[in-house]
Design an enzyme around this catalytic site. Structure first.
Site, PDB file in Angstrom:
ATOM      1  N   HIS A 283       9.276 -36.280  -0.276  1.00  0.00           N
ATOM      2  CA  HIS A 283       9.264 -35.075   0.563  1.00  0.00           C
ATOM      3  C   HIS A 283       8.588 -35.371   1.895  1.00  0.00           C
ATOM      4  O   HIS A 283       9.094 -35.018   2.964  1.00  0.00           O
ATOM      5  CB  HIS A 283       8.502 -33.945  -0.139  1.00  0.00           C
ATOM      6  CG  HIS A 283       9.268 -33.334  -1.269  1.00  0.00           C
ATOM      7  ND1 HIS A 283       9.620 -32.004  -1.292  1.00  0.00           N
ATOM      8  CD2 HIS A 283       9.765 -33.868  -2.401  1.00  0.00           C
ATOM      9  CE1 HIS A 283      10.297 -31.747  -2.400  1.00  0.00           C
ATOM     10  NE2 HIS A 283      10.383 -32.862  -3.098  1.00  0.00           N
TER      11      HIS A 283
ATOM     12  N   HIS B  78       3.677  11.399   3.389  1.00  0.00           N
ATOM     13  CA  HIS B  78       4.433  11.427   2.132  1.00  0.00           C
ATOM     14  C   HIS B  78       3.965  12.623   1.327  1.00  0.00           C
ATOM     15  O   HIS B  78       2.781  12.705   0.984  1.00  0.00           O
ATOM     16  CB  HIS B  78       4.106  10.113   1.401  1.00  0.00           C
ATOM     17  CG  HIS B  78       4.902   9.877   0.194  1.00  0.00           C
ATOM     18  ND1 HIS B  78       4.411  10.058  -1.069  1.00  0.00           N
ATOM     19  CD2 HIS B  78       6.176   9.459   0.049  1.00  0.00           C
ATOM     20  CE1 HIS B  78       5.347   9.756  -1.956  1.00  0.00           C
ATOM     21  NE2 HIS B  78       6.430   9.393  -1.307  1.00  0.00           N
TER      22      HIS B  78
ATOM     23  N   ARG C 222      12.882  13.159   5.441  1.00  0.00           N
ATOM     24  CA  ARG C 222      13.495  12.304   4.421  1.00  0.00           C
ATOM     25  C   ARG C 222      13.338  12.969   3.063  1.00  0.00           C
ATOM     26  O   ARG C 222      12.278  13.496   2.736  1.00  0.00           O
ATOM     27  CB  ARG C 222      12.828  10.937   4.401  1.00  0.00           C
ATOM     28  CG  ARG C 222      13.504  10.009   3.411  1.00  0.00           C
ATOM     29  CD  ARG C 222      12.525   9.170   2.628  1.00  0.00           C
ATOM     30  NE  ARG C 222      11.668   9.922   1.747  1.00  0.00           N
ATOM     31  CZ  ARG C 222      10.762   9.373   0.949  1.00  0.00           C
ATOM     32  NH1 ARG C 222      10.593   8.075   0.949  1.00  0.00           N
ATOM     33  NH2 ARG C 222      10.008  10.113   0.156  1.00  0.00           N
TER      34      ARG C 222
ATOM     35  N   ARG D  21      -0.271   4.370   2.590  1.00  0.00           N
ATOM     36  CA  ARG D  21       0.104   5.398   1.601  1.00  0.00           C
ATOM     37  C   ARG D  21       0.241   4.726   0.227  1.00  0.00           C
ATOM     38  O   ARG D  21      -0.686   4.760  -0.570  1.00  0.00           O
ATOM     39  CB  ARG D  21       1.407   6.092   2.016  1.00  0.00           C
ATOM     40  CG  ARG D  21       1.665   7.398   1.261  1.00  0.00           C
ATOM     41  CD  ARG D  21       2.158   7.229  -0.161  1.00  0.00           C
ATOM     42  NE  ARG D  21       3.514   6.714  -0.254  1.00  0.00           N
ATOM     43  CZ  ARG D  21       4.097   6.413  -1.419  1.00  0.00           C
ATOM     44  NH1 ARG D  21       3.446   6.566  -2.560  1.00  0.00           N
ATOM     45  NH2 ARG D  21       5.322   5.918  -1.438  1.00  0.00           N
TER      46      ARG D  21
HETATM   47  C1  HCA Z   1       4.588   7.985  -5.555  1.00  0.00           C
HETATM   48  C2  HCA Z   1       5.925   7.498  -6.038  1.00  0.00           C
HETATM   49  C3  HCA Z   1       6.718   6.651  -5.086  1.00  0.00           C
HETATM   50  C4  HCA Z   1       7.488   7.464  -4.073  1.00  0.00           C
HETATM   51  C5  HCA Z   1       8.509   6.702  -3.303  1.00  0.00           C
HETATM   52  C6  HCA Z   1       9.314   7.501  -2.323  1.00  0.00           C
HETATM   53  C7  HCA Z   1       7.674   5.873  -5.984  1.00  0.00           C
HETATM   54  O1  HCA Z   1       3.622   7.218  -5.656  1.00  0.00           O
HETATM   55  O2  HCA Z   1       4.499   9.119  -5.131  1.00  0.00           O
HETATM   56  O3  HCA Z   1       8.854   8.539  -1.870  1.00  0.00           O
HETATM   57  O4  HCA Z   1      10.421   7.069  -1.975  1.00  0.00           O
HETATM   58  O5  HCA Z   1       7.490   4.683  -6.169  1.00  0.00           O
HETATM   59  O6  HCA Z   1       8.573   6.513  -6.496  1.00  0.00           O
HETATM   60  O7  HCA Z   1       5.873   5.728  -4.420  1.00  0.00           O
HETATM   61 CU    CU Z   2       5.974   3.752  -5.011  1.00  0.00          CU
END
Ligand code: HCA
Ligand code: CU
Length: 380
Positions: free
Chosen positions: A294, A74, A136, A14
């Protein structure tokens, strides 16, 4: 003890896909996921199914691949994305929405009240659709958000009770370990929910910040292989392992550490990168000892200058030879490896010869061996 109970959310598929040279095919994602699964990461995070048709198909491919690791995706905080994600059969949804003044203005334009309402609407809807899915909720750009806004949002999340885990994201790599510690500590104390930390590395604190999050009671840390991600990336998997191993090896005994070199190599190859020489554990010079002082100590006991044991990662240490800083103990060890018997005086004289020649050019291992063999013949 916080370090005893944590999970890695491995986000190479991701966050890592957002790295400038990353492009993974379905087959490559499956291979990577199998390796990460064998390594023992608990959760694998994948790009949103909304991103592209292949992204959606790849989530389906991974959820039916028989992995031990849970597969999460995500998504943005809206019902359409959530519906598309649920349809893939993922085990968890990582929902994110920007909360810093910068992102509120340029990303979605919603007020804090509207963010809370949206969070409630989306997470409650997901719960009605899929009561057992892991949910989450994360605030993007946590460390440039107003603390009062964050607390309002996180306390509302906790009160609504739809979410299993809160996410804290250092999106621009600005946070210090103390700030991360204080934020996570506060959330753990106020909500009692699991807390995840996601940290970018723009100012070099991603590993330290992840460790600070764990010290404060975080339960989940986001990593990517070699730290790839937006810009210069996030907490690297190997770097987090190195950090925890050096605190107490038992913290990472649940992972199959000898797989790490293969995992790093695979991503380096796929992204057409060199593994940096300074990389944790798998950098080319991570276990090379050079100066005479070393080398002598390491030959007697590696613990003198090694906090990580290369053997634990399927790697070997190396004593650099043929340079002007070489000590005679290095030559002695080499002669023993070759099965040669030379007196200490001979070895010391040869060392002086090596140093004299190395002032002009370092000697190759073949040249060193030839010197040792010649001296044995002469001595015999
Ligand atoms: C992104 C942002 C993210 C999300 C992190 C998270 C970031 O690329 O969408 O969902 O906790 O760095 O804030 O990667
Ligand atoms: Cu990020």
């Amino acid at each position: 003890m916080p370090f005893d109970h944590f999970s890695i959310i491995e986000s190479t598929l991701r966050e890592g896909e957002q790295f400038s040279t990353a492009h993974f095919t379905t087959a490559q994602k499956l291979e990577m996921a199998h390796l990460l699964d064998e390594f023992g990461v608990e959760i694998i995070e994948m790009t949103s199914p909304v991103a592209s048709p292949q992204s959606e198909a790849d989530i389906r491919a991974l959820t039916s691949a028989g992995l031990r690791a849970r597969i999460v995706t995500h998504i943005r905080c809206n019902r359409e994305d959530a519906a598309r994600a649920l349809d893939t059969g993922v085990h968890g949804l990582d929902i994110v929405i920007g909360t810093s003044p910068q992102l509120i203005q340029h990303s979605h334009g919603k007020s804090i009240r509207q963010i809370i309402d949206l969070m409630e609407e989306v997470t409650s809807w997901v719960r009605t659709q899929s009561p057992n899915i892991t949910l989450r909720f994360s605030t993007e750009d946590t460390f440039r958000s107003r603390e009062a806004d964050l607390l309002r949002i996180y306390l509302a999340v906790a009160a609504i009770g739809t979410v299993d885990r809160l996410g804290v994201a250092d999106t621009v790599g600005v946070a210090t370990p103390l700030q991360v510690y204080n934020m996570v500590k506060q959330l753990v104390r106020l909500t009692g929910l699991d807390v995840e930390f996601h940290g970018h590395n723009d100012s070099g604190c991603a590993i330290a910040n992840a460790a600070a999050a764990l010290e404060a009671g975080a339960t989940h840390i986001d990593t990517t292989v070699l730290g790839i991600g937006e810009r210069n990336g996030i907490t690297p998997l190997g770097g987090l392992v190195a950090r925890l191993y050096t605190l107490d090896k038992r913290y990472v005994e649940k992972y199959h550490l000898p797989l790490l070199p293969r995992i790093d190599r695979m991503i380096a190859d796929l992204c057409e990168l060199e593994i940096p020489f300074s990389n944790y554990i798998t950098g080319s010079s991570a276990f090379i000892h050079k100066a005479g002082i070393h080398a002598k100590a390491v030959l007697a006991d590696p613990n003198t200058y090694e906090i990580l044991r290369p053997e634990d990662f399927g790697l070997t240490r190396e004593i650099a030879m043929g340079h002007k800083l070489m000590g005679w103990n290095t030559l002695k060890a080499r002669s023993e490896t070759l099965g040669l018997t030379l007196t200490d005086d001979t070895l010391k004289a040869l060392t002086q010869e090596v140093k004299r020649r190395a002032d002009t050019r370092a000697l190759t291992i073949e040249e060193i061996d030839a010197l040792l063999h010649d001296a044995t013949t002469v001595g015999a």
